[in-house]
Design a protein around this motif. Structure first.
Motif, short mmCIF file in Angstrom:
data_model
loop_
_atom_site.label_atom_id
_atom_site.label_comp_id
_atom_site.label_asym_id
_atom_site.label_seq_id
_atom_site.Cartn_x
_atom_site.Cartn_y
_atom_site.Cartn_z
N GLY A 282 -3.54 -1.63 11.40
CA GLY A 282 -3.71 -2.98 10.86
C GLY A 282 -4.50 -2.97 9.57
O GLY A 282 -4.17 -3.68 8.61
N LEU A 283 -5.55 -2.15 9.53
CA LEU A 283 -6.34 -2.02 8.31
C LEU A 283 -5.49 -1.47 7.17
O LEU A 283 -5.55 -1.96 6.03
CB LEU A 283 -7.53 -1.10 8.56
CG LEU A 283 -8.68 -1.65 9.41
CD1 LEU A 283 -9.65 -0.54 9.77
CD2 LEU A 283 -9.39 -2.78 8.67
N ALA A 284 -4.67 -0.47 7.47
CA ALA A 284 -3.81 0.13 6.44
C ALA A 284 -2.84 -0.89 5.88
O ALA A 284 -2.62 -0.96 4.66
CB ALA A 284 -3.06 1.32 7.03
N ASN A 285 -2.26 -1.68 6.75
CA ASN A 285 -1.29 -2.69 6.31
C ASN A 285 -1.95 -3.81 5.50
O ASN A 285 -1.27 -4.50 4.74
CB ASN A 285 -0.57 -3.30 7.52
CG ASN A 285 0.55 -2.42 8.02
OD1 ASN A 285 1.28 -1.83 7.24
ND2 ASN A 285 0.69 -2.32 9.34
N SER A 286 -3.26 -3.97 5.65
CA SER A 286 -3.96 -5.00 4.88
C SER A 286 -4.59 -4.42 3.62
O SER A 286 -5.37 -5.09 2.94
CB SER A 286 -5.05 -5.66 5.75
OG SER A 286 -6.02 -4.71 6.15
N GLY A 287 -4.24 -3.15 3.31
CA GLY A 287 -4.69 -2.53 2.08
C GLY A 287 -5.99 -1.77 2.17
O GLY A 287 -6.47 -1.22 1.18
N LYS A 288 -6.58 -1.69 3.34
CA LYS A 288 -7.86 -1.00 3.52
C LYS A 288 -7.59 0.44 3.96
O LYS A 288 -7.90 0.86 5.07
CB LYS A 288 -8.73 -1.75 4.53
CG LYS A 288 -9.04 -3.17 4.08
CD LYS A 288 -9.88 -3.92 5.10
CE LYS A 288 -10.17 -5.34 4.62
NZ LYS A 288 -10.99 -6.10 5.60
N THR A 289 -7.01 1.19 3.05
CA THR A 289 -6.55 2.55 3.38
C THR A 289 -7.69 3.48 3.74
O THR A 289 -7.58 4.28 4.69
CB THR A 289 -5.77 3.14 2.19
OG1 THR A 289 -4.75 2.22 1.79
CG2 THR A 289 -5.11 4.45 2.58
N ASP A 290 -8.78 3.44 3.00
CA ASP A 290 -9.89 4.35 3.27
C ASP A 290 -10.48 4.11 4.66
O ASP A 290 -10.77 5.07 5.39
CB ASP A 290 -10.98 4.19 2.20
CG ASP A 290 -10.53 4.70 0.83
OD1 ASP A 290 -9.58 5.51 0.81
OD2 ASP A 290 -11.12 4.30 -0.17
N GLU A 291 -10.68 2.85 5.03
CA GLU A 291 -11.21 2.54 6.35
C GLU A 291 -10.24 3.01 7.43
O GLU A 291 -10.65 3.57 8.46
CB GLU A 291 -11.45 1.04 6.48
CG GLU A 291 -12.55 0.49 5.61
CD GLU A 291 -12.73 -1.01 5.80
OE1 GLU A 291 -12.78 -1.45 6.97
OE2 GLU A 291 -12.82 -1.74 4.79
N ALA A 292 -8.96 2.77 7.19
CA ALA A 292 -7.94 3.16 8.17
C ALA A 292 -7.91 4.68 8.34
O ALA A 292 -7.84 5.20 9.45
CB ALA A 292 -6.57 2.65 7.74
#
Length: 331
Positions: A282-292
Motif C-alpha cells: 500500500g505504501l509503494a502504491n501511494s508513492g512511499k517507495t523507501d518506506e515500503a
C-alpha cells in the motif's frame, strides 16, 4: 424400542442404568453429550445475533450453536437434540415466536427433561428450557435480548455470573460481550469436567445472501484453553477486518485510508508477515517507495517467497510502480 448400551466413561457413571430402558433412546451417536454453558444474544443497535458456547466435549461448535441471518439463533445442549437447531430456525421463519417454537420442539421429544435449549429471534424475543433431569448444577437466566444457560456445572453461580458479565458489558461489540460472558462462567468453575472446545457464531439481523450469512464463525475443537484460543481468534478476525477495509480502500483509490487500516491491523499483530507485506505494498502504491522497501526487506528476510510474490503483482494491477521503484522494492 431399540436399546442402546453406552458406558459414559467421561462422566464416570452409567446414566443408562440410572434412567432405565424407557429413556434409552437419548443415547445415540447423533445426540452428542454436550453438557455445557452457552449464551444467545442480540445487539439491539446493530441487529446482530450471536451464540457462544464452551464445553468439555470435542467440537462443541458442531452440535450446540445454530444461527440464520435475519431469523434467529438456537443453542441446544445437555443431551443434545441437534434437530432443535434447524427445526427451531424453520419455525421462526414460519412466524412462530421463540416460545411457540420451543413448545413445539419439546412436545415432540420424549427426552425433553434431559434437554436444555434456548431460542432467540431477530427481535430479541427469547425462550429457554432446562429439563428437570439435566445434570446438576443446571439452570438458566433470561434477560433483555439474551439468555444464558448451563448444565453439569461445578457450582450454581455459573450462569448468574454470565448474565451479570453480559449486562455490564453493554456498549461493546456483541462478539466481545459474548466472550466476556463465557469467561465469567469459567471464573466460577464452569463445566465440572473442565474444558475442551468452544465456538462463537454471529449473524446479521437482516436476511442476507447465503454467502454473507455469518459475520463471525469461530471454532476451537480441541484445546486445553479453548476460551483463550477463541479470544485470540477473535482478535485475529478483528485485525483482518482492518486488512479487508484496507483492500477495499485500495480498490477505491483511497490510499491514505488504506494505510490507516493496514497500520491498525499490523499494530494488533506486528509479527504477522501478511499484514506487514500488504501494508508495504500500500505504501509503494501511494508513492512511499523507501518506506515500503524497508518493510519488505524485513519480510523477505523471514520468507523470500514474498519477494517472488512482489514481482507478480504488477501483471494483475496490484502494484503500480516504475521499473526503478520496482528494483528498489525487490532489492
Amino acid at each position: 424400542m431399540k436399546k442402546y448400551k453406552i458406558t459414559l466413561l467421561t462422566m464416570g457413571l452409567s446414566l443408562l442404568a440410572a434412567l432405565g430402558p424407557a429413556k434409552a433412546q437419548v443415547f445415540k451417536a447423533e445426540e452428542p453429550l454436550a453438557h455445557t454453558y452457552s449464551i444467545v444474544a442480540l445487539d439491539p443497535k446493530t441487529g446482530e445475533m450471536a451464540v457462544g458456547v464452551q464445553s468439555h466435549w470435542f467440537s462443541v461448535g458442531t452440535a450446540v450453536p445454530w444461527a440464520e441471518a435475519g431469523v434467529g439463533v438456537v443453542a441446544t445442549q445437555s443431551f443434545t437434540n441437534k434437530s432443535f437447531g434447524p427445526r427451531g430456525l424453520a419455525l421462526l421463519k414460519e412466524g412462530k415466536s421463540p416460545e411457540e417454537a420451543l413448545k413445539i420442539l419439546l412436545a415432540e421429544d420424549e427426552a425433553r427433561e434431559m434437554r436444555q435449549v434456548a431460542i432467540l429471534d431477530a427481535k430479541g424475543n427469547v425462550a429457554t428450557h432446562t429439563g428437570d433431569k439435566c445434570i446438576r448444577y443446571a439452570g438458566h437466566i433470561t434477560g433483555k435480548n439474551f439468555s444464558v444457560q448451563a448444565n453439569m456445572m461445578l457450582t450454581d453461580k455459573v450462569w448468574p455470573a454470565m448474565a451479570k458479565a453480559f449486562e455490564k458489558s453493554e456498549g461493546q461489540p456483541l462478539a466481545e460481550r459474548v466472550l466476556l460472558a463465557l469467561k465469567a462462567a469459567e471464573r466460577e468453575g464452569g463445566d465440572i469436567r473442565g474444558r475442551q472446545s468452544a465456538a462463537l457464531v454471529v449473524v446479521p439481523g437482516q436476511k442476507t445472501e447465503p454467502w454473507e450469512g455469518r459475520t463471525i464463525d469461530l471454532r476451537v475443537d480441541d484445546s486445553e484453553q479453548p476460551l483463550e484460543e477463541l479470544e485470540r481468534l477473535l482478535k485475529v478476525f478483528r485485525a483482518y477486518e482492518h486488512m479487508n477495509a484496507g483492500d477495499l480502500a485500495i480498490e477505491k483509490g483511497q490510499m491514505q485510508q488504506a494505510m490507516e487500516e493496514y497500520g491498525k491491523a499490523e499494530a494488533m499483530f506486528p509479527n504477522n508477515l501478511e499484514m506487514k507485506y500488504w501494508h508495504a505494498i500500500g505504501l509503494a502504491n501511494s508513492g512511499k517507495t523507501d518506506e515500503a522497501a524497508k518493510i519488505l526487506s524485513e519480510v523477505y528476510k523471514k520468507d523470500p517467497n514474498w519477494r517472488e510474490l512482489t514481482s507478480r503483482l504488477p501483471e494483475v494491477g496490484l502494484l503500480d510502480v516504475s521499473k526503478q521503484q520496482m528494483q528498489k522494492l525487490l532489492k
